[in-house]
Design a protein around this motif. Structure first.
Motif, PDB file in Angstrom:
ATOM      1  N   VAL A 140      -2.833 -17.380   3.877  1.00 57.15           N
ATOM      2  CA  VAL A 140      -3.437 -17.272   2.552  1.00 57.15           C
ATOM      3  C   VAL A 140      -2.574 -16.378   1.660  1.00 57.15           C
ATOM      4  O   VAL A 140      -2.130 -15.317   2.097  1.00 57.15           O
ATOM      5  CB  VAL A 140      -4.855 -16.640   2.673  1.00 57.15           C
ATOM      6  CG1 VAL A 140      -5.465 -16.384   1.300  1.00 57.15           C
ATOM      7  CG2 VAL A 140      -5.760 -17.523   3.504  1.00 57.15           C
ATOM      8  N   ASN A 141      -2.341 -16.843   0.439  1.00 57.93           N
ATOM      9  CA  ASN A 141      -1.662 -16.000  -0.549  1.00 57.93           C
ATOM     10  C   ASN A 141      -2.716 -15.365  -1.432  1.00 57.93           C
ATOM     11  O   ASN A 141      -3.590 -16.066  -1.943  1.00 57.93           O
ATOM     12  CB  ASN A 141      -0.738 -16.836  -1.444  1.00 57.93           C
ATOM     13  CG  ASN A 141       0.574 -17.145  -0.753  1.00 57.93           C
ATOM     14  OD1 ASN A 141       0.802 -16.749   0.389  1.00 57.93           O
ATOM     15  ND2 ASN A 141       1.434 -17.858  -1.445  1.00 57.93           N
ATOM     16  N   GLU A 142      -2.662 -14.051  -1.600  1.00 53.22           N
ATOM     17  CA  GLU A 142      -3.634 -13.430  -2.504  1.00 53.22           C
ATOM     18  C   GLU A 142      -2.897 -12.883  -3.714  1.00 53.22           C
ATOM     19  O   GLU A 142      -1.771 -12.411  -3.614  1.00 53.22           O
ATOM     20  CB  GLU A 142      -4.425 -12.330  -1.788  1.00 53.22           C
ATOM     21  CG  GLU A 142      -3.603 -11.150  -1.357  1.00 53.22           C
ATOM     22  CD  GLU A 142      -4.425 -10.073  -0.651  1.00 53.22           C
ATOM     23  OE1 GLU A 142      -5.473 -10.392  -0.077  1.00 53.22           O
ATOM     24  OE2 GLU A 142      -3.995  -8.908  -0.674  1.00 53.22           O
ATOM     25  N   ARG A 143      -3.559 -13.002  -4.864  1.00 56.24           N
ATOM     26  CA  ARG A 143      -2.980 -12.483  -6.111  1.00 56.24           C
ATOM     27  C   ARG A 143      -3.601 -11.128  -6.370  1.00 56.24           C
ATOM     28  O   ARG A 143      -4.815 -10.970  -6.282  1.00 56.24           O
ATOM     29  CB  ARG A 143      -3.302 -13.441  -7.255  1.00 56.24           C
ATOM     30  CG  ARG A 143      -2.499 -14.723  -7.196  1.00 56.24           C
ATOM     31  CD  ARG A 143      -3.181 -15.851  -7.962  1.00 56.24           C
ATOM     32  NE  ARG A 143      -3.697 -15.479  -9.260  1.00 56.24           N
ATOM     33  CZ  ARG A 143      -2.955 -15.407 -10.363  1.00 56.24           C
ATOM     34  NH1 ARG A 143      -1.675 -15.691 -10.314  1.00 56.24           N
ATOM     35  NH2 ARG A 143      -3.489 -15.060 -11.514  1.00 56.24           N
ATOM     36  N   VAL A 144      -2.770 -10.168  -6.662  1.00 58.26           N
ATOM     37  CA  VAL A 144      -3.313  -8.825  -6.890  1.00 58.26           C
ATOM     38  C   VAL A 144      -2.943  -8.350  -8.292  1.00 58.26           C
ATOM     39  O   VAL A 144      -1.826  -8.552  -8.754  1.00 58.26           O
ATOM     40  CB  VAL A 144      -2.807  -7.807  -5.834  1.00 58.26           C
ATOM     41  CG1 VAL A 144      -3.372  -8.102  -4.460  1.00 58.26           C
ATOM     42  CG2 VAL A 144      -1.290  -7.758  -5.763  1.00 58.26           C
ATOM     43  N   GLY A 145      -3.918  -7.716  -8.923  1.00 54.65           N
ATOM     44  CA  GLY A 145      -3.687  -7.124 -10.238  1.00 54.65           C
ATOM     45  C   GLY A 145      -3.562  -5.615 -10.089  1.00 54.65           C
ATOM     46  O   GLY A 145      -3.788  -5.066  -9.003  1.00 54.65           O
ATOM     47  N   PHE A 146      -3.202  -4.959 -11.159  1.00 54.81           N
ATOM     48  CA  PHE A 146      -2.967  -3.519 -11.088  1.00 54.81           C
ATOM     49  C   PHE A 146      -3.887  -2.751 -12.041  1.00 54.81           C
ATOM     50  O   PHE A 146      -3.622  -1.590 -12.357  1.00 54.81           O
ATOM     51  CB  PHE A 146      -1.489  -3.224 -11.391  1.00 54.81           C
ATOM     52  CG  PHE A 146      -0.555  -3.862 -10.386  1.00 54.81           C
ATOM     53  CD1 PHE A 146      -0.161  -3.172  -9.241  1.00 54.81           C
ATOM     54  CD2 PHE A 146      -0.111  -5.162 -10.557  1.00 54.81           C
ATOM     55  CE1 PHE A 146       0.670  -3.762  -8.303  1.00 54.81           C
ATOM     56  CE2 PHE A 146       0.729  -5.765  -9.623  1.00 54.81           C
ATOM     57  CZ  PHE A 146       1.121  -5.068  -8.494  1.00 54.81           C
ATOM     58  N   GLY A 147      -4.946  -3.437 -12.499  1.00 46.55           N
ATOM     59  CA  GLY A 147      -5.970  -2.765 -13.314  1.00 46.55           C
ATOM     60  C   GLY A 147      -5.439  -2.193 -14.617  1.00 46.55           C
ATOM     61  O   GLY A 147      -5.973  -1.210 -15.122  1.00 46.55           O
ATOM     62  N   GLY A 148      -4.361  -2.789 -15.125  1.00 49.39           N
ATOM     63  CA  GLY A 148      -3.830  -2.315 -16.412  1.00 49.39           C
ATOM     64  C   GLY A 148      -3.194  -0.936 -16.335  1.00 49.39           C
ATOM     65  O   GLY A 148      -3.042  -0.258 -17.357  1.00 49.39           O
ATOM     66  N   ALA A 149      -2.814  -0.495 -15.129  1.00 50.96           N
ATOM     67  CA  ALA A 149      -2.210   0.835 -14.979  1.00 50.96           C
ATOM     68  C   ALA A 149      -0.907   0.928 -15.775  1.00 50.96           C
ATOM     69  O   ALA A 149      -0.189  -0.060 -15.921  1.00 50.96           O
ATOM     70  CB  ALA A 149      -1.932   1.114 -13.503  1.00 50.96           C
ATOM     71  N   ALA A 150      -0.601   2.119 -16.251  1.00 43.74           N
ATOM     72  CA  ALA A 150       0.631   2.299 -17.033  1.00 43.74           C
ATOM     73  C   ALA A 150       1.853   2.120 -16.137  1.00 43.74           C
ATOM     74  O   ALA A 150       2.865   1.541 -16.540  1.00 43.74           O
ATOM     75  CB  ALA A 150       0.643   3.682 -17.666  1.00 43.74           C
ATOM     76  N   ILE A 151       1.765   2.624 -14.901  1.00 46.03           N
ATOM     77  CA  ILE A 151       2.880   2.493 -13.943  1.00 46.03           C
ATOM     78  C   ILE A 151       2.309   1.900 -12.652  1.00 46.03           C
ATOM     79  O   ILE A 151       1.320   2.394 -12.117  1.00 46.03           O
ATOM     80  CB  ILE A 151       3.503   3.872 -13.620  1.00 46.03           C
ATOM     81  CG1 ILE A 151       4.045   4.535 -14.892  1.00 46.03           C
ATOM     82  CG2 ILE A 151       4.605   3.742 -12.565  1.00 46.03           C
ATOM     83  CD1 ILE A 151       4.522   5.967 -14.703  1.00 46.03           C
ATOM     84  N   SER A 152       2.938   0.836 -12.172  1.00 47.89           N
ATOM     85  CA  SER A 152       2.496   0.231 -10.910  1.00 47.89           C
ATOM     86  C   SER A 152       3.667   0.214  -9.940  1.00 47.89           C
ATOM     87  O   SER A 152       4.829   0.155 -10.357  1.00 47.89           O
ATOM     88  CB  SER A 152       2.027  -1.208 -11.134  1.00 47.89           C
ATOM     89  OG  SER A 152       1.019  -1.235 -12.112  1.00 47.89           O
ATOM     90  N   LEU A 153       3.333   0.242  -8.648  1.00 46.66           N
ATOM     91  CA  LEU A 153       4.377   0.226  -7.617  1.00 46.66           C
ATOM     92  C   LEU A 153       4.203  -1.014  -6.742  1.00 46.66           C
ATOM     93  O   LEU A 153       3.069  -1.403  -6.446  1.00 46.66           O
ATOM     94  CB  LEU A 153       4.246   1.459  -6.713  1.00 46.66           C
ATOM     95  CG  LEU A 153       5.042   2.720  -7.081  1.00 46.66           C
ATOM     96  CD1 LEU A 153       4.654   3.212  -8.450  1.00 46.66           C
ATOM     97  CD2 LEU A 153       4.819   3.807  -6.046  1.00 46.66           C
ATOM     98  N   VAL A 154       5.304  -1.602  -6.335  1.00 41.44           N
ATOM     99  CA  VAL A 154       5.231  -2.686  -5.343  1.00 41.44           C
ATOM    100  C   VAL A 154       6.307  -2.445  -4.297  1.00 41.44           C
ATOM    101  O   VAL A 154       7.382  -1.926  -4.616  1.00 41.44           O
ATOM    102  CB  VAL A 154       5.457  -4.095  -5.965  1.00 41.44           C
ATOM    103  CG1 VAL A 154       4.303  -4.487  -6.861  1.00 41.44           C
ATOM    104  CG2 VAL A 154       6.771  -4.185  -6.718  1.00 41.44           C
ATOM    105  N   THR A 155       6.000  -2.804  -3.051  1.00 34.94           N
ATOM    106  CA  THR A 155       7.082  -2.929  -2.073  1.00 34.94           C
ATOM    107  C   THR A 155       7.305  -4.425  -1.897  1.00 34.94           C
ATOM    108  O   THR A 155       6.358  -5.215  -1.859  1.00 34.94           O
ATOM    109  CB  THR A 155       6.773  -2.248  -0.725  1.00 34.94           C
ATOM    110  OG1 THR A 155       5.611  -2.839  -0.137  1.00 34.94           O
ATOM    111  CG2 THR A 155       6.585  -0.750  -0.881  1.00 34.94           C
ATOM    112  N   VAL A 156       8.570  -4.804  -1.833  1.00 38.30           N
ATOM    113  CA  VAL A 156       8.950  -6.221  -1.888  1.00 38.30           C
ATOM    114  C   VAL A 156       9.486  -6.672  -0.533  1.00 38.30           C
ATOM    115  O   VAL A 156      10.373  -6.027   0.042  1.00 38.30           O
ATOM    116  CB  VAL A 156      10.034  -6.414  -2.976  1.00 38.30           C
ATOM    117  CG1 VAL A 156      10.546  -7.842  -2.986  1.00 38.30           C
ATOM    118  CG2 VAL A 156       9.491  -6.028  -4.334  1.00 38.30           C
TER     119      VAL A 156
END
Ligand SMILES: Cc1cc2nc3c(=O)[nH]c(=O)nc-3n(C[C@H](O)[C@H](O)[C@H](O)COP(=O)(O)OP(=O)(O)OC[C@H]3O[C@@H](n4cnc5c(N)ncnc54)[C@H](O)[C@@H]3O)c2cc1C
Length: 324
Positions: A140-156
């Protein structure tokens, strides 16, 4: 949106592939939002690496300091947090590697920023940033949002994106951010190089990979015969290493090696995403599996549904015949 910031990962004077993969994808995100791509490089004596990064990024922020001679997340984290607070990028991309999974969570806490780990995609939808992660073993692929945060982090996830050749000639900016001493609770002791095996599976044009479907170690000669015929090396999935049939340096996947051969033949490998992460960039992928629904067929260019105990000897015989 503000800039996309990519944390450059390097070891022994070489930038890791995941850095270039992130820079390539960051470019798409930045173009979609009319922003720029910046790379941040922490290291000691890393001028050459900064120049290399400047081919792919609009700006390279470099903190060159003895304190970064060896990786220690307790030193990296406060410096990065300062750099990020100063720059306010909309998103910070970090490799989902041993380095990144050590660093990103504490960095997110320090910045009070949301973190999506192990993303395989990152897109701009309207004014929102949307990440894609996989769950349930990649089903399953899930889509995630960041709640409109000013700075978001992802590990790729490594190998999720293809790197791109570019010659952008971005600017290199030297930072003077304060670098703390190594704390007593977490010190670099030594770097232990993994024991070099007899075979380097990352260097071969032909890789024949076996999975649990091989069933017995006694069936290995069937595979080594095919590998010899094709001038290739034998690699494997993790259960084969766990069973002690091949050494760890033959394992392909997220906790093994990443290979990009001209030909990858997966035999009795189901194709769980942890395995596919390490081989999906191969030029031609052939899968042999008795289960037509095995996920490996989604990654493969050519598939043979059948019992490997019958298919491999038939293939070996045919290739021998053609060679003759
Ligand atoms: C944190 C983590 C990291 C991991 N890292 C890695 C990694 O780096 N590399 C990796 O490979 N795995 C990794 N794994 C394990 C991964 O999730 C899978 O369990 C593993 O890849 C499965 O290996 P496999 O395909 O050999 O075995 P299985 O999933 O058991 O698949 C065996 C396949 O063989 C087929 N088969 C059986 N008999 C025959 C036959 N006679 N003829 C033809 N086909 C046959 C079956 O249909 C099946 O598809 C990791 C897991 C975790 C949790």
């Amino acid at each position: 949106m503000n800039d996309v910031l990519v944390l450059a990962e390097h070891l022994n004077g070489e930038l890791k592939d995941v850095t270039f993969e992130m820079l390539a994808h960051a470019r798409g995100v930045a173009d979609a939002s009319g922003t720029k791509v910046a790379a941040v490089l922490l290291g000691s004596g890393v001028g050459d690496l900064a120049e290399r990064l400047a081919q792919q990024a609009d700006e390279v922020l470099v903190r060159d300091h003895d304190g970064f001679a060896h990786y220690n997340s307790a030193v990296y984290q406060p410096v990065l947090a300062d750099v990020i607070r100063g720059r306010e990028p909309s998103v910070v991309m970090i490799g989902h590697t041993a380095f990144g999974v050590d660093l990103a969570p504490s960095l997110a806490v320090a910045l009070d920023a949301p973190l999506a780990s192990d993303v395989i995609d990152l897109a701009v939808e309207g004014s929102d940033l949307v990440g894609t992660r996989q769950t349930y073993g990649g089903k399953v692929n899930e889509r995630v949002g960041f709640g409109g945060a000013a700075i978001s982090l992802v590990t790729v996830r490594p190998a999720a994106f293809a790197p791109e050749e570019a010659s952008r000639g971005g600017s290199v900016v030297a930072l003077d951010t304060e670098v703390p001493d190594e704390p007593a609770f977490r010190r670099f002791v030594e770097y232990v190089e993994a024991a070099a095996g007899e075979v380097d599976i990352t260097k071969s044009d032909v890789v024949i990979a076996i999975g649990r479907g091989i069933k017995e170690e006694e069936n290995m000669p069937l595979i080594t015969g095919l590998a010899e015929l094709l001038g290739g090396v034998v690699a494997c999935s993790r259960p084969v290493v766990d069973a002690g049939w091949l050494p760890k340096d033959r394992q392909v996947g997220s906790s093994g090696k990443t290979v990009k051969p001209k030909l990858y033949v997966a035999i009795g490998v189901s194709g769980q995403f942890q395995h596919v992460a390490g081989m999906k960039s191969a030029e031609t992928i052939v899968a042999i599996n008795k289960d037509p629904k095995a996920p490996i067929f989604q990654a493969a260019h050519y598939g043979i549904v059948g019992d490997l105990m019958k298919v491999v000897p038939a293939l070996t015989e045919k290739i021998t015949e053609l060679r003759a």
